[in-house]
Motif scaffolding. Structure first.
Motif, PDB file in Angstrom:
ATOM      1  N   CYS A   8      10.496  64.408  19.250  1.00 24.18           N
ATOM      2  CA  CYS A   8      11.203  65.417  20.027  1.00 24.18           C
ATOM      3  C   CYS A   8      10.195  66.255  20.789  1.00 24.18           C
ATOM      4  CB  CYS A   8      12.016  66.298  19.068  1.00 24.18           C
ATOM      5  SG  CYS A   8      12.893  67.622  19.890  1.00 24.18           S
ATOM      6  N   THR A  41      24.568  63.173  13.875  1.00 25.56           N
ATOM      7  CA  THR A  41      24.305  64.554  13.469  1.00 25.56           C
ATOM      8  C   THR A  41      23.443  64.565  12.214  1.00 25.56           C
ATOM      9  OG1 THR A  41      26.328  64.648  12.161  1.00 25.56           O
ATOM     10  CG2 THR A  41      26.475  65.403  14.439  1.00 25.56           C
ATOM     11  N   TYR A  49      21.992  69.774  13.893  1.00 27.91           N
ATOM     12  CA  TYR A  49      21.603  69.155  15.154  1.00 27.91           C
ATOM     13  C   TYR A  49      22.504  67.966  15.452  1.00 27.91           C
ATOM     14  CZ  TYR A  49      17.219  71.753  14.833  1.00 27.91           C
ATOM     15  OH  TYR A  49      16.274  72.744  14.746  1.00 27.91           O
ATOM     16  N   GLN A  60      18.090  65.972  21.747  1.00 30.15           N
ATOM     17  CA  GLN A  60      18.427  66.663  20.512  1.00 30.15           C
ATOM     18  C   GLN A  60      19.091  67.974  20.917  1.00 30.15           C
ATOM     19  OE1 GLN A  60      15.393  67.684  17.350  1.00 30.15           O
ATOM     20  NE2 GLN A  60      15.785  69.691  18.237  1.00 30.15           N
ATOM     21  N   ARG A  62      20.548  71.562  19.368  1.00 31.68           N
ATOM     22  CA  ARG A  62      20.725  72.469  18.229  1.00 31.68           C
ATOM     23  C   ARG A  62      22.093  73.121  18.363  1.00 31.68           C
ATOM     24  NH1 ARG A  62      16.417  76.586  15.565  1.00 31.68           N
ATOM     25  NH2 ARG A  62      17.800  77.352  13.941  1.00 31.68           N
ATOM     26  N   GLU A  63      22.938  72.919  17.366  1.00 36.72           N
ATOM     27  CA  GLU A  63      24.340  73.346  17.451  1.00 36.72           C
ATOM     28  C   GLU A  63      24.493  74.856  17.626  1.00 36.72           C
ATOM     29  OE1 GLU A  63      26.956  71.340  17.780  1.00 36.72           O
ATOM     30  OE2 GLU A  63      25.611  69.634  17.704  1.00 36.72           O
ATOM     31  N   ARG A  68      18.770  72.152  24.172  1.00 43.46           N
ATOM     32  CA  ARG A  68      18.555  70.712  24.297  1.00 43.46           C
ATOM     33  C   ARG A  68      17.066  70.420  24.436  1.00 43.46           C
ATOM     34  NH1 ARG A  68      23.055  67.582  26.035  1.00 43.46           N
ATOM     35  NH2 ARG A  68      24.941  68.842  25.953  1.00 43.46           N
TER      36      ARG A  68
END
Length: 128
Positions: A8, A41, A49, A60, A62-63, A68
């Motif tokens: 990432c 997820t 994530y 990726q 992050r909720e 992003r």
């Protein structure tokens, strides 16, 4: 044999930095990729994530923040591992030597013909 490693983009504005995922998360992402799933997820460091596998490159997300980050799928081959067909060829070679030793040349030729047909079938399956 090959190994896929997902990384990432954890860069800030001054330095480019790519971070690898832990192996269990990496395997989960790769399994989703192989299954042609659209997303996967996971929880990492207490945060939820989602990986969007349909975007190019994958991202990726992050909720909690909807942040992003770009991802990469790095493929590395393992030099000491042999492709599956090389293992099979070696095994068939040993079998053929045993047949020649025990049954003679005529039997060897019959088994050799069978082995060639078998190898062609195996190569067709491996190429799918």
């Amino acid at each position: 044999m090959y190994v896929c490693m997902y990384v990432c983009n954890a860069s800030d504005t001054t330095v480019e930095k790519w971070c690898a995922y832990p192996s269990e998360i990496n395997n989960k992402i790769e399994n989703a990729h192989i299954a042609k799933e659209e997303s996967v997820t996971f929880v990492m460091n207490g945060a939820d994530y989602t990986v969007d596998l349909t975007s190019s490159p994958p991202e990726q997300i992050r909720e909690a923040t909807n942040k992003r980050r770009e991802m990469r799928r790095n493929i590395k081959t393992t030099p000491q591992a042999k492709p599956p067909q090389e293992h099979l060829i070696g095994l068939l070679y040993l079998i053929l030597l045993q047949v020649v030793h025990r049954a003679g040349l005529f039997r060897f030729l019959k088994v050799l013909l069978y082995a060639v047909k078998l190898m062609n079938s195996i190569r067709q399956v491996l190429s799918m």
